[in-house]
Design an enzyme around this catalytic site. Structure first.
Site: not given
Length: 431
Positions: A72, A55, A153, A58, A170
């Protein structure tokens, strides 16, 4: 660069106009890389394609002011809409401001020379991904320092994300990237994210990092059926547990987590992985990490740890020192040069001052030097610490200085944590 959410129009020049003109109206040749983007009235050069998916693509871009960022660019979906763009933009605008989440600088529409308009996000440019780190680590696994850094993090990011009501959906090594300037790992790619309790995406997560309940939901969706409930934020903890287990073991676990043995008793498999590493790792920290990972990998999502609770694990109270390999892989604005100065030069004031001036002159060739330190005593004795104005300059210096000779010696150049350098904490790294 300040965050900006206003939308502007832009233009892109194609790398091959004849090819562009030959393309049929409305089609996009994804093999072509644009040369320029016009963003907010400024020309940005495309330096490289960083990634390409179904889709979106980048790109790394740079402006005339030497600023760097990522663009992107979303492809028009099969229905001719911009659902993916609007979805990710909406989530990113809602969660901006956390240090462990990628920064959205702005959005714009790109009008290509093919006559196709595409929606774009202008994002913070990040560095190495955990996926790349896993490749570099081979089968040895990563140090406890880097695992702890990454775990903390990502958990901080997830804790914030979940408090805001979102599920990332994801989480995988490719979507966790290191920020050289902020000296931390950050989450990217919120294209599948949704508000908990309002799951608007049928298929979530990636093979190898998919929680059991998401696996079941995906199977039902493929059969045209619907499950009883949407997946919760617990799916993100499952994914992180797998990532940390891969970082520790140095093994890709995609086939392992698909096995019946894993489904029946993943706790025993985790125990075996950790037992094989006890010989080379201190037992107590290893057991704390093992228990942390196990808390994320319960098959029942209701029994899984939350991100907030996971941050209270005793694993995070242990001070680890980085391995020298960690400081080569993770860029920061501070460069550390090894194998340069003999002890004899440190105790002769005149020679010492000459060396400091020589090093400063050499290092300034690659960017603005904020400070330079050569300790005369341990820790850090004889090492050269160079603080640059930004990580881009330190990366260029590291690339060009590594392998050079100084006074007949080969230079070893690593990075060094800026936060530790600022505190005057010059710890001995693990070889």
């Amino acid at each position: 660069m300040a965050c900006c959410s206003s939308e502007t129009s832009g233009a892109v020049l194609c790398s091959d106009v004849s090819v562009a003109m030959a393309a049929s109206p409305g089609s996009v040749d994804q093999s072509m890389k644009p040369v320029l983007f016009e963003i907010f009235g400024e020309i940005w050069n495309v330096q490289a394609r960083l990634g390409q998916g179904v889709s979106a693509s980048v790109y790394r871009v740079s402006s005339g002011r030497a600023s760097s960022a990522a663009v992107k660019e979303f492809q028009v979906d099969s229905q001719g809409g911009d659902y993916g763009y609007h979805k990710e933009r909406s989530v990113l605008e809602d969660i901006q401001g956390h240090k462990n989440i990628v920064t959205l600088y702005g959005v714009f529409t790109n009008h290509s020379c093919q006559g196709v308009s595409t929606r774009c996000l202008l994002l913070e440019l990040l560095d190495v991904s955990v996926s790349e780190l896993l490749v570099r680590a081979s089968s040895q696994g990563h140090s406890m320092w880097i695992i702890q850094h990454c775990a903390r993090d990502v958990l901080e990011a997830l804790s914030f994300l979940h408090r805001e009501g979102y599920v990332h959906a994801d989480l995988k090594p490719r979507n966790v990237l290191w920020s050289a300037d902020d000296e931390c790992f950050k989450l990217i790619d919120f294209g599948l994210s949704y508000k908990e309790g309002n799951q608007d995406v049928k298929y979530i997560q990636t093979d190898g990092y998919r929680a059991p309940e998401a696996e079941l939901q995906n199977s039902l969706a493929q059969a045209g059926l619907e499950g009883d409930a949407s997946c919760t934020s617990a799916v993100d903890l499952w994914s992180l547990g797998i990532i940390l287990l891969e970082m520790f073991s140095g093994i890709k676990l995609k086939d392992t987590v698909r096995s019946q043995e894993w489904k029946d008793n993943n706790s025993a498999i985790i125990d075996n992985i950790f037992a094989s590493k006890i010989v080379v790792c201190p037992a107590i920290p290893v057991y704390h990490l093992r228990d942390l990972i196990k808390s994320m990998l319960h098959n029942d999502p209701k029994h899984r740890s939350t991100a907030e609770k996971a941050l209270t694990s005793p694993f995070f109270s242990i001070p680890f020192a980085p391995h020298i390999d960690d400081l080569v892989m993770l860029p920061t604005p501070v460069l550390r040069l090894l194998n340069i100065i003999d002890d004899s030069h440190l105790y002769n004031d005149e020679e010492y001052e000459d060396i400091v001036e020589d090093m400063k002159e050499e290092c300034q060739k690659y960017g603005a030097v904020v400070s330079l330190l050569i300790p005369k005593e341990n820790p850090g004795k004889g090492q050269v610490f160079v603080e640059y104005a930004n990580a881009g300059d330190s990366k260029e210096a590291q690339r060009l200085l590594t392998g050079r000779t100084f006074d007949g010696k080969f230079v070893v150049a690593t990075f060094y944590p800026l936060s530790a350098y600022k505190r005057g904490y010059l710890y001995q790294t693990v070889q």
